[in-house]
Design a protein around this motif. Sequence first.
Motif, short mmCIF file in Angstrom:
data_model
loop_
_atom_site.label_atom_id
_atom_site.label_comp_id
_atom_site.label_asym_id
_atom_site.label_seq_id
_atom_site.Cartn_x
_atom_site.Cartn_y
_atom_site.Cartn_z
N TRP A 242 -12.89 24.83 -30.72
CA TRP A 242 -13.09 25.33 -29.72
C TRP A 242 -13.47 24.21 -28.35
O TRP A 242 -14.07 23.56 -28.40
CB TRP A 242 -14.29 26.42 -29.31
CG TRP A 242 -14.39 27.27 -30.58
CD1 TRP A 242 -14.67 27.23 -31.87
CD2 TRP A 242 -13.54 28.81 -30.64
NE1 TRP A 242 -14.47 28.41 -32.64
CE2 TRP A 242 -13.82 29.17 -31.87
CE3 TRP A 242 -12.78 29.30 -29.62
CZ2 TRP A 242 -13.23 30.47 -32.25
CZ3 TRP A 242 -12.10 30.50 -29.98
CH2 TRP A 242 -12.46 31.14 -31.34
N VAL A 243 -12.68 24.64 -27.25
CA VAL A 243 -12.65 23.80 -26.24
C VAL A 243 -13.86 23.47 -25.45
O VAL A 243 -14.47 22.75 -24.91
CB VAL A 243 -11.33 24.01 -25.22
CG1 VAL A 243 -11.66 25.01 -24.44
CG2 VAL A 243 -11.53 22.51 -24.19
N ASN A 244 -14.50 24.97 -25.83
CA ASN A 244 -16.00 24.89 -25.06
C ASN A 244 -17.14 24.54 -25.93
O ASN A 244 -18.28 24.84 -25.76
CB ASN A 244 -16.28 26.53 -24.40
CG ASN A 244 -16.07 27.28 -25.32
OD1 ASN A 244 -15.62 27.05 -26.57
ND2 ASN A 244 -16.41 28.68 -25.26
#
Length: 379
Positions: A242-244
């Motif tokens: 997940w990029v976050n």
Amino acid sequence: MTNPLDLPFDTDEMLEGLRPWIETESPTFDAAAVNRMMDVVQHELAALGAITERIPGRLGLGDSVRATMPHPRAGQGGILLLGHLDTVHPVGTLARLPFRREGDICYGPGLMDMKGGNYVYLDALRKLLAAGIETPLPVTVLFTPDEEIGTPSTRALIETEAKRHRYVLVPEPARPDGGAVIGRYAIARFTLQTRGRPSHAGWQLSKGRSAIARMARTVAEIEGMTTEDCTFSVGVFHSGQWVNCVSSVCDAEVLTMAKTQELLDEGVAKMLALNVDAGDVVMEVRRGVTRPVWEPDQPGTMAMLGLAQEIAGEIGFEVSGASAGGGSDGNFTGALGIPTLDSIGVRGRDLHTLNEHIFVDSLTERARFAAALFCRLEA
């Protein structure tokens, strides 16, 4: 007796025979795919009258095939033809790199490394049998499933089998100048893992400790250790979903090549010194499979090279001999002191890429070469 150099090798026939080999994709980590390739080859060997054995795979990898070729002393030690049938190309590569001939070049995944060479040497045995030519020494064939990942599951099998024989032939692709390999540098593999602290990248970035960032800095450090005689290459890098999210785990794999055992030992020490077991981000380095140094200029191997050069001269090409990197299962047999001639397969370029190809004229050239080697290697 028919001169083996005059056997009726036919380029079109060989390409047609190679097609099912190349179109049976066999990436190392897909055991079922590798085993389909072993099925193809085992059937062909049995059709030649060979006594074939299927040796079950280990470590989740594919099977091996061992074949005892017809001979009055079949099963006794003589010549071992040693090759691998796994490739680096995943299933589906044929859509981007189909088996095809374009003039003097033929393309296909695994064609150069090393299905082309394996096929050529089997075709030489096929033509010798059809012509009723008996080789001075019995021939055993061993095809394995895991060379591309360092031979973790079949090294013991290879070494045990090789010790029974007088000579080992490894039809890996020829060197760029068409020459053979008479020694190989050492190869060591490493797995690396950094472990940090996760957090929400948008909400609490400062609370996280990125495993990716630490590994990225380490990649630059590792590759910066490369010298002409000892190289370091990071070939695998996995992390994140997940990029976050600040990634808390990152994995990488490193290949080290060294020209001498001393340099390899130094390289291994440098890699293991990267271990860090305390702090916000820890680094774990584990040593994986290793190929030993195969020292060049061993008398038995040099005698084989001399014979190979004589045969090549009669055919009309040159065979030089040199040590090389890259690693192969010849590392194991050569390091044991067994006379070994490596990289005597087809000529080509761009192995391990989507432009992998061979020079078509090398098929009959190397087949005649192989047939003569089988007939002139003596006890």
